[in-house]
Design a protein around this motif. Structure first.
Motif, PDB file in Angstrom:
ATOM      1  N   TYR A 282       0.825  -1.211   0.000  1.00 24.94           N
ATOM      2  CA  TYR A 282       0.000   0.000   0.000  1.00 24.94           C
ATOM      3  C   TYR A 282       0.859   1.261   0.000  1.00 24.94           C
ATOM      4  CZ  TYR A 282      -4.352  -2.568   0.830  1.00 24.94           C
ATOM      5  OH  TYR A 282      -5.454  -3.388   0.701  1.00 24.94           O
ATOM      6  N   MET A 283       1.940   1.246   0.785  1.00 23.57           N
ATOM      7  CA  MET A 283       2.804   2.428   0.809  1.00 23.57           C
ATOM      8  C   MET A 283       3.534   2.587  -0.522  1.00 23.57           C
ATOM      9  SD  MET A 283       4.233   2.697   4.705  1.00 23.57           S
ATOM     10  CE  MET A 283       4.698   0.973   4.914  1.00 23.57           C
ATOM     11  N   HIS A 284       3.877   1.486  -1.152  1.00 22.34           N
ATOM     12  CA  HIS A 284       4.555   1.514  -2.439  1.00 22.34           C
ATOM     13  C   HIS A 284       3.682   2.166  -3.510  1.00 22.34           C
ATOM     14  CE1 HIS A 284       7.336   0.044  -5.547  1.00 22.34           C
ATOM     15  NE2 HIS A 284       6.277  -0.279  -6.255  1.00 22.34           N
ATOM     16  N   ILE A 285       2.367   1.943  -3.425  1.00 25.38           N
ATOM     17  CA  ILE A 285       1.484   2.503  -4.462  1.00 25.38           C
ATOM     18  C   ILE A 285       0.791   3.787  -3.990  1.00 25.38           C
ATOM     19  CG2 ILE A 285       1.123   0.262  -5.545  1.00 25.38           C
ATOM     20  CD1 ILE A 285      -1.558   0.035  -4.179  1.00 25.38           C
ATOM     21  N   GLY A 286       1.211   4.320  -2.845  1.00 26.58           N
ATOM     22  CA  GLY A 286       0.725   5.619  -2.396  1.00 26.58           C
ATOM     23  C   GLY A 286      -0.522   5.619  -1.541  1.00 26.58           C
ATOM     24  N   LEU A 287      -0.983   4.437  -1.115  1.00 21.10           N
ATOM     25  CA  LEU A 287      -2.150   4.361  -0.226  1.00 21.10           C
ATOM     26  C   LEU A 287      -1.651   4.380   1.219  1.00 21.10           C
ATOM     27  CD1 LEU A 287      -4.289   1.670  -2.110  1.00 21.10           C
ATOM     28  CD2 LEU A 287      -4.545   4.162  -2.152  1.00 21.10           C
ATOM     29  N   LEU A 288      -1.262   5.577   1.677  1.00 19.38           N
ATOM     30  CA  LEU A 288      -0.552   5.692   2.947  1.00 19.38           C
ATOM     31  C   LEU A 288      -1.433   5.393   4.147  1.00 19.38           C
ATOM     32  CD1 LEU A 288       1.634   8.858   2.239  1.00 19.38           C
ATOM     33  CD2 LEU A 288       2.150   6.444   1.814  1.00 19.38           C
ATOM     34  N   ASP A 289      -2.690   5.815   4.120  1.00 20.80           N
ATOM     35  CA  ASP A 289      -3.587   5.525   5.248  1.00 20.80           C
ATOM     36  C   ASP A 289      -3.771   4.018   5.409  1.00 20.80           C
ATOM     37  OD1 ASP A 289      -3.908   8.194   5.823  1.00 20.80           O
ATOM     38  OD2 ASP A 289      -5.798   8.395   4.725  1.00 20.80           O
ATOM     39  N   GLU A 290      -3.996   3.350   4.281  1.00 22.22           N
ATOM     40  CA  GLU A 290      -4.175   1.890   4.326  1.00 22.22           C
ATOM     41  C   GLU A 290      -2.883   1.202   4.780  1.00 22.22           C
ATOM     42  OE1 GLU A 290      -5.071   3.887   1.953  1.00 22.22           O
ATOM     43  OE2 GLU A 290      -7.121   3.442   1.281  1.00 22.22           O
ATOM     44  N   GLY A 291      -1.743   1.734   4.313  1.00 23.11           N
ATOM     45  CA  GLY A 291      -0.460   1.168   4.718  1.00 23.11           C
ATOM     46  C   GLY A 291      -0.224   1.302   6.207  1.00 23.11           C
ATOM     47  N   LEU A 292      -0.556   2.475   6.748  1.00 20.85           N
ATOM     48  CA  LEU A 292      -0.384   2.691   8.189  1.00 20.85           C
ATOM     49  C   LEU A 292      -1.289   1.769   8.990  1.00 20.85           C
ATOM     50  CD1 LEU A 292       0.825   4.281  10.536  1.00 20.85           C
ATOM     51  CD2 LEU A 292      -0.944   6.027  10.184  1.00 20.85           C
ATOM     52  N   GLN A 293      -2.520   1.602   8.526  1.00 17.16           N
ATOM     53  CA  GLN A 293      -3.467   0.719   9.217  1.00 17.16           C
ATOM     54  C   GLN A 293      -2.947  -0.721   9.261  1.00 17.16           C
ATOM     55  OE1 GLN A 293      -7.274   0.327   7.254  1.00 17.16           O
ATOM     56  NE2 GLN A 293      -8.307  -0.255   9.132  1.00 17.16           N
ATOM     57  N   GLU A 294      -2.428  -1.205   8.135  1.00 19.71           N
ATOM     58  CA  GLU A 294      -1.917  -2.570   8.100  1.00 19.71           C
ATOM     59  C   GLU A 294      -0.649  -2.715   8.945  1.00 19.71           C
ATOM     60  OE1 GLU A 294      -3.411  -5.162   6.936  1.00 19.71           O
ATOM     61  OE2 GLU A 294      -5.064  -4.019   6.072  1.00 19.71           O
TER      62      GLU A 294
END
Length: 336
Positions: A282-294
């Protein structure tokens, strides 16, 4: 033996390393394997947070008071016990401890032929779920009831391979591959063995031997297909396929990898590996909120992992929350 219900429903649990009572330190891998198997089976329960194996292994052989362990891991209950293997028989004794009161809620011993070890593990997980008043869905009950006999020698090879697998060096990776290849040759119906073998193949070409990429990819693909054909509800199979997809040769196929990691989590919501991998994608593709949640979910399951802490800090930093990211980074022990 039942000693009474907890004051409230248990929502988080840690399985402490089961003690090896064989008298032979060389059998530690077997007790560690039983610990990991119980963690995996309990992890299939969606309403229960189950601490990962790496986070509990630091307590192996330690004399840390149970309330202190519970506070460090932030859990409502602990499971402790022992394993003894003699010839073809396995005996597991387990105790369920309520964290806040230190009260023993339940204690039981199970003894089976080693061919029925998978059924023993799942019976134990079902009983613990019942004692802590966790409500299982119909799908969870079915998964915990499903256990085929396993070839004892194949299971022995599998446990030895898992003991080596986590060391992440080329020699141990090669040794794990050889053991797992023997395991599935002895027991062609051993789905978990095929999934572990596929992961070992991916690690081989991704970390250690890029020159073997084509051959290892082909072998991994075959092993994954075999694992999922034997058990379409095998979380480890989807983890293996996602890890194969998230490689340069597949152009980091994030859509398909996310789909497989999500499927793995639907089958085992307590897979820290899947949460951490999703955070990175998620962080790689710019979905930072989702990345932080995971990343935060991974850290709750495996608080010992520097990688999950690092992923959390990175997500915060990329969101511009630099002070928060730095404070998270400073929680990583210096030895990492």
């Amino acid at each position: 033996r039942f000693f009474g219900s907890p004051a409230k429903r248990v929502e988080s649990i840690a399985v402490l390393p089961l003690e090896n009572l064989s008298g032979d330190p060389a059998q530690d891998y077997f007790a560690d394997g039983m610990t990991e198997a119980l963690i995996t089976d309990l992890g299939k329960i969606g309403t229960l947070r189950v601490i990962s194996r790496p986070a509990v292994m630091k307590y192996k052989g330690a004399r840390t008071p149970l309330p202190e362990i519970a506070r460090e891991l932030k859990v409502d209950a602990l499971v402790e016990g022992s394993v003894m293997r003699a010839a073809t028989r396995v005996r597991i004794t387990a105790h369920l401890i309520h964290s806040s009161t230190e009260r023993q809620l339940w204690s039981e011993s199970y003894e089976r032929d080693i061919r029925d070890i998978l059924a023993l593990q799942r019976d134990l997980a079902r009983t613990i779920a019942s004692e802590i008043r966790v409500k299982l869905t119909a799908q969870e009950r079915a998964r915990l009831a499903k256990a085929r006999p396993v070839n004892p020698e194949a299971y022995e090879y599998y446990l030895r391979a898992r003991f080596l697998y986590g060391r992440l060096n080329k020699l141990d990776n090669q040794a794990a591959i050889e053991l797992l290849e023997r395991a599935v040759a002895l027991d062609p119906g051993f789905a978990v063995g095929y999934a572990a073998l596929a992961r070992a193949y991916v690690e081989r070409f991704f970390r250690f031997s890029p020159e073997d990429q084509k051959k290892m990819e082909e072998k991994a693909y075959v092993a994954i297909e075999k694992a999922l054909s034997l058990d379409p509800e095998l979380s480890e199979g989807y983890l293996a396929r996602a890890s194969l997809l998230w490689t340069p040769s597949h152009h980091f196929a994030h859509d398909r990898a996310v789909q497989d990691y999500r499927r793995a989590l639907a089958l085992n919501p307590n897979s820290a590996r899947a949460h951490e991998a999703l955070a990175n994608i998620y962080m790689h593709i710019g979905l930072l909120d989702e990345g932080l949640q995971e990343a935060r979910k991974a850290a709750a399951i495996d608080p010992s992992s520097a990688q999950t802490v690092l992923a959390t800090a990175e997500a915060l930093s990329w969101q511009g929350k630099y002070e928060q990211g730095l404070s998270v980074l400073l929680t990583i022990p210096r030895e990492f």
